[in-house]
Design a protein around this motif. Structure first.
Motif, PDB file in Angstrom:
ATOM      1  N   LYS A  79     105.952   2.362  89.069  1.00  0.00           N
ATOM      2  CA  LYS A  79     105.261   1.406  88.204  1.00  0.00           C
ATOM      3  C   LYS A  79     104.108   2.097  87.497  1.00  0.00           C
ATOM      4  O   LYS A  79     103.310   2.792  88.129  1.00  0.00           O
ATOM      5  CB  LYS A  79     104.732   0.227  89.043  1.00  0.00           C
ATOM      6  CG  LYS A  79     104.027  -0.849  88.215  1.00  0.00           C
ATOM      7  CD  LYS A  79     103.544  -1.984  89.115  1.00  0.00           C
ATOM      8  CE  LYS A  79     102.820  -3.058  88.307  1.00  0.00           C
ATOM      9  NZ  LYS A  79     102.320  -4.160  89.174  1.00  0.00           N
ATOM     10  N   ILE A  80     104.027   1.890  86.182  1.00  0.00           N
ATOM     11  CA  ILE A  80     102.925   2.422  85.380  1.00  0.00           C
ATOM     12  C   ILE A  80     102.320   1.281  84.573  1.00  0.00           C
ATOM     13  O   ILE A  80     103.045   0.525  83.923  1.00  0.00           O
ATOM     14  CB  ILE A  80     103.398   3.540  84.428  1.00  0.00           C
ATOM     15  CG1 ILE A  80     103.931   4.729  85.234  1.00  0.00           C
ATOM     16  CG2 ILE A  80     102.266   3.986  83.509  1.00  0.00           C
ATOM     17  CD1 ILE A  80     104.539   5.820  84.378  1.00  0.00           C
ATOM     18  N   THR A  81     101.010   1.155  84.637  1.00  0.00           N
ATOM     19  CA  THR A  81     100.306   0.105  83.909  1.00  0.00           C
ATOM     20  C   THR A  81      99.201   0.735  83.075  1.00  0.00           C
ATOM     21  O   THR A  81      98.335   1.434  83.607  1.00  0.00           O
ATOM     22  CB  THR A  81      99.680  -0.923  84.876  1.00  0.00           C
ATOM     23  OG1 THR A  81     100.673  -1.389  85.781  1.00  0.00           O
ATOM     24  CG2 THR A  81      99.099  -2.096  84.111  1.00  0.00           C
ATOM     25  N   GLY A  82      99.220   0.492  81.761  1.00  0.00           N
ATOM     26  CA  GLY A  82      98.157   1.045  80.931  1.00  0.00           C
ATOM     27  C   GLY A  82      98.483   0.951  79.459  1.00  0.00           C
ATOM     28  O   GLY A  82      99.650   0.871  79.062  1.00  0.00           O
ATOM     29  N   GLY A  83      97.453   0.953  78.652  1.00  0.00           N
ATOM     30  CA  GLY A  83      97.625   0.890  77.209  1.00  0.00           C
ATOM     31  C   GLY A  83      97.694  -0.526  76.682  1.00  0.00           C
ATOM     32  O   GLY A  83      98.136  -1.444  77.380  1.00  0.00           O
ATOM     33  N   GLU A  84      97.214  -0.690  75.436  1.00  0.00           N
ATOM     34  CA  GLU A  84      97.189  -2.016  74.811  1.00  0.00           C
ATOM     35  C   GLU A  84      97.833  -2.035  73.429  1.00  0.00           C
ATOM     36  O   GLU A  84      98.306  -3.085  72.977  1.00  0.00           O
ATOM     37  CB  GLU A  84      95.736  -2.501  74.694  1.00  0.00           C
ATOM     38  CG  GLU A  84      95.064  -2.702  76.045  1.00  0.00           C
ATOM     39  CD  GLU A  84      93.627  -3.169  75.905  1.00  0.00           C
ATOM     40  OE1 GLU A  84      93.180  -3.351  74.756  1.00  0.00           O
ATOM     41  OE2 GLU A  84      92.948  -3.336  76.933  1.00  0.00           O
ATOM     42  N   ALA A  85      97.860  -0.890  72.769  1.00  0.00           N
ATOM     43  CA  ALA A  85      98.416  -0.868  71.414  1.00  0.00           C
ATOM     44  C   ALA A  85      98.901   0.538  71.086  1.00  0.00           C
ATOM     45  O   ALA A  85      98.460   1.528  71.688  1.00  0.00           O
ATOM     46  CB  ALA A  85      97.369  -1.310  70.395  1.00  0.00           C
ATOM     47  N   ALA A  86      99.796   0.633  70.107  1.00  0.00           N
ATOM     48  CA  ALA A  86     100.391   1.920  69.754  1.00  0.00           C
ATOM     49  C   ALA A  86      99.391   2.883  69.132  1.00  0.00           C
ATOM     50  O   ALA A  86      99.597   4.109  69.146  1.00  0.00           O
ATOM     51  CB  ALA A  86     101.560   1.698  68.797  1.00  0.00           C
ATOM     52  N   VAL A 133      94.692   4.338  83.028  1.00  0.00           N
ATOM     53  CA  VAL A 133      96.101   4.089  83.318  1.00  0.00           C
ATOM     54  C   VAL A 133      96.283   4.115  84.831  1.00  0.00           C
ATOM     55  O   VAL A 133      95.570   4.836  85.540  1.00  0.00           O
ATOM     56  CB  VAL A 133      97.005   5.143  82.635  1.00  0.00           C
ATOM     57  CG1 VAL A 133      96.766   6.533  83.206  1.00  0.00           C
ATOM     58  CG2 VAL A 133      98.480   4.770  82.789  1.00  0.00           C
ATOM     59  N   LYS A 134      97.228   3.312  85.302  1.00  0.00           N
ATOM     60  CA  LYS A 134      97.469   3.215  86.748  1.00  0.00           C
ATOM     61  C   LYS A 134      98.940   3.476  87.027  1.00  0.00           C
ATOM     62  O   LYS A 134      99.821   3.015  86.289  1.00  0.00           O
ATOM     63  CB  LYS A 134      97.079   1.828  87.251  1.00  0.00           C
ATOM     64  CG  LYS A 134      97.233   1.636  88.757  1.00  0.00           C
ATOM     65  CD  LYS A 134      96.905   0.212  89.178  1.00  0.00           C
ATOM     66  CE  LYS A 134      95.439  -0.101  88.940  1.00  0.00           C
ATOM     67  NZ  LYS A 134      95.099  -1.467  89.443  1.00  0.00           N
ATOM     68  N   ALA A 135      99.210   4.219  88.077  1.00  0.00           N
ATOM     69  CA  ALA A 135     100.586   4.491  88.509  1.00  0.00           C
ATOM     70  C   ALA A 135     100.716   4.156  89.990  1.00  0.00           C
ATOM     71  O   ALA A 135      99.805   4.423  90.782  1.00  0.00           O
ATOM     72  CB  ALA A 135     100.954   5.946  88.265  1.00  0.00           C
ATOM     73  N   GLU A 136     101.847   3.559  90.349  1.00  0.00           N
ATOM     74  CA  GLU A 136     102.103   3.200  91.746  1.00  0.00           C
ATOM     75  C   GLU A 136     103.461   3.728  92.161  1.00  0.00           C
ATOM     76  O   GLU A 136     104.363   3.902  91.343  1.00  0.00           O
ATOM     77  CB  GLU A 136     102.066   1.678  91.915  1.00  0.00           C
ATOM     78  CG  GLU A 136     100.733   1.047  91.539  1.00  0.00           C
ATOM     79  CD  GLU A 136     100.780  -0.467  91.593  1.00  0.00           C
ATOM     80  OE1 GLU A 136     101.134  -1.014  92.669  1.00  0.00           O
ATOM     81  OE2 GLU A 136     100.487  -1.101  90.558  1.00  0.00           O
ATOM     82  N   GLY A 137     103.617   3.962  93.449  1.00  0.00           N
ATOM     83  CA  GLY A 137     104.885   4.466  93.932  1.00  0.00           C
ATOM     84  C   GLY A 137     104.918   4.597  95.437  1.00  0.00           C
ATOM     85  O   GLY A 137     104.089   4.025  96.149  1.00  0.00           O
ATOM     86  N   SER A 138     105.911   5.349  95.914  1.00  0.00           N
ATOM     87  CA  SER A 138     106.076   5.502  97.358  1.00  0.00           C
ATOM     88  C   SER A 138     106.523   6.910  97.692  1.00  0.00           C
ATOM     89  O   SER A 138     107.047   7.648  96.848  1.00  0.00           O
ATOM     90  CB  SER A 138     107.105   4.498  97.887  1.00  0.00           C
ATOM     91  OG  SER A 138     108.387   4.736  97.334  1.00  0.00           O
ATOM     92  N   ILE A 139     106.302   7.270  98.949  1.00  0.00           N
ATOM     93  CA  ILE A 139     106.694   8.575  99.481  1.00  0.00           C
ATOM     94  C   ILE A 139     107.524   8.335 100.734  1.00  0.00           C
ATOM     95  O   ILE A 139     107.129   7.563 101.619  1.00  0.00           O
ATOM     96  CB  ILE A 139     105.454   9.434  99.798  1.00  0.00           C
ATOM     97  CG1 ILE A 139     104.779   9.876  98.486  1.00  0.00           C
ATOM     98  CG2 ILE A 139     105.820  10.635 100.648  1.00  0.00           C
ATOM     99  CD1 ILE A 139     103.499  10.650  98.686  1.00  0.00           C
ATOM    100  N   ARG A 140     108.678   8.980 100.809  1.00  0.00           N
ATOM    101  CA  ARG A 140     109.597   8.794 101.939  1.00  0.00           C
ATOM    102  C   ARG A 140     109.854  10.141 102.615  1.00  0.00           C
ATOM    103  O   ARG A 140     110.154  11.133 101.952  1.00  0.00           O
ATOM    104  CB  ARG A 140     110.936   8.226 101.459  1.00  0.00           C
ATOM    105  CG  ARG A 140     110.823   7.087 100.452  1.00  0.00           C
ATOM    106  CD  ARG A 140     110.428   5.799 101.089  1.00  0.00           C
ATOM    107  NE  ARG A 140     110.278   4.720 100.123  1.00  0.00           N
ATOM    108  CZ  ARG A 140     110.635   3.457 100.341  1.00  0.00           C
ATOM    109  NH1 ARG A 140     111.157   3.116 101.504  1.00  0.00           N
ATOM    110  NH2 ARG A 140     110.436   2.533  99.429  1.00  0.00           N
TER     111      ARG A 140
END
Length: 404
Positions: free
Chosen positions: A247-254, A261-268
């Motif tokens: 998941k990546i969250t960030g930015g409002e316009a081109a 910016v925020k990134a989420e994830g997992s490690i296995r």
């Protein structure tokens, strides 16, 4: 191990409830409840245990239930566990017992787990004269509530304070295996599952003037690429592990370079040493890349479920029990999916087992956690028989062990 097999009347008792188990599963499927919300589910389990004449205790992890079945004489203790919670998914199946709740679905088979454990409880209650010792039926809430999960809360609340398991087992439906197959490994069964959140903060600005900014998007791109080198270049290639940005969250316009910016994830992972090394490299790579791009990095890292690692001795008992009920036991590879049952295996010896539930037409089989996930209900009597027979065989083995 052949000597531990105990001839019983399990098949006869399962036959008596061959319609009840799928009925219970379908009822639970219609009324799924998310982690820590399993009030109606818990009440249903309690009602069935009362109906079966099985004593039980409540109050563990809010909605957890502990059924208690004593054999003809005192002895050792075996625990069987089923998880209770559903997932926040809108079901897309059209069968008559589909979920009646919006954005809630048993897409991981927990409805089947509960139904089979209740069925096994019924069988064991009726066969209590055939074994010594105690069988615990553990109904666990919040298995999907990673990274904490309900298992640790059950332990913290003292679910095993009075009755301490000598061995514990868990069973999970597995759509990769056909009906009639039971998968069990001597060691690693499921992976450790950690979660992370990376927040990059820099200087935003106009997309046409990047030199006036510290571009968090470019920084994140370098981080995502570099994190993949941990598995390919920093770890033993024979040890499985996965780093996923989901998941990546960030930015409002081109035409705007954002300042965050925020990134989420997992490690296995499986091995604890690999888990530790990967985590070290994870932090180092992120912090050094952020520094190189003049960006501030904030990392939230949550140590989640440990790896689910079976005890070879009890995995062997499970394998022999599967053969006793005429199920095949193929060689299976472990999965890097996380499983809260691992918390129990850190405290008590035991094993986690996969029950084949693949649809007859495998091309229509959706995976776990999918909105179209289904199980083949022909597997339900197999899973019910397996759990009941496994409990009896294990108690018999423990008794023989104590007498030698």
């Amino acid at each position: 191990m052949e000597g531990i097999m105990k001839n019983t009347h399990v098949a006869q008792e399962v036959k008596k409830i061959e319609k009840l188990v799928p009925f219970m599963r379908r009822f639970l499927h219609q009324y799924p409840e998310l982690s820590n919300e399993e009030e109606r589910t818990s009440a249903f389990i309690q009602d069935k245990l009362h109906e079966f004449g099985i004593p039980f205790e409540i109050g563990y992890a809010k909605y957890g239930v502990l059924g208690i079945i004593h054999g003809k004489s005192p002895g050792k203790t075996v625990a069987l566990r089923a998880d209770m919670d559903a997932l926040p998914i809108q079901e897309l199946n059209d069968h008559p017992y589909r979920s009646t709740y919006k954005n809630k679905m048993h897409a991981c088979g927990h409805d089947a787990h509960m139904a089979m454990l209740l069925g096994a409880g019924y069988v064991l209650k009726h066969l209590r004269e055939e074994f010594n010792g105690t069988v615990l039926l553990v109904f666990q809430p919040a298995e999907e509530d990673a990274p904490e999960g309900g298992a640790q809360r059950l332990l913290n609340d003292g679910i095993f304070y009075q009755y301490v398991p000598d061995v514990i087992y868990g069973q999970h439906v597995w759509s990769d295996l056909p009906v009639g197959q039971i998968g069990v490994r001597d060691k690693e069964m499921m992976g450790a599952s950690d979660r992370f959140e990376i927040t990059l903060t820099g200087i935003g600005g106009h997309a046409s003037m990047p030199h006036q900014t510290t571009d968090v998007m470019v920084t994140l791109a370098h981080i995502i690429t570099s994190l993949q080198t941990i598995v390919s270049r920093s770890l033993d290639p024979l040890e499985a592990s996965v780093v996923t940005i989901s998941k990546i969250t960030g930015g409002e316009a081109a035409n705007i370079i954002p300042n965050q910016v925020k990134a989420e994830g997992s490690i296995r992972t499986y091995a604890p040493s690999i888990r530790t090394r990967l985590k070290e490299r994870f932090f180092k790579i992120i912090n050094q890349i952020a520094e190189a791009f003049d960006v501030k990095a904030d990392i939230i890292y949550q140590d989640g479920y440990p790896a689910t690692i079976n005890n070879p001795k009890w995995a062997a008992v499970a394998r022999q029990t599967a053969k006793q009920i005429n199920a095949d036991t193929p060689e299976v590879n472990p999965s890097l999916a996380g499983e809260d049952f691992s918390r129990f295996l850190e405290k008590f010896p035991g094993a986690f087992i996969w029950l084949g539930t693949q649809l007859d037409d495998a091309t229509k089989q959706a995976p776990l956690h999918d909105a179209r996930f289904q199980i083949n209900e022909c597997a339900l009597p197999i899973g019910t028989s397996f759990l009941a027979q496994l409990a009896i065989n294990t108690l018999h083995h423990l008794e023989e062990q104590s007498n030698n």
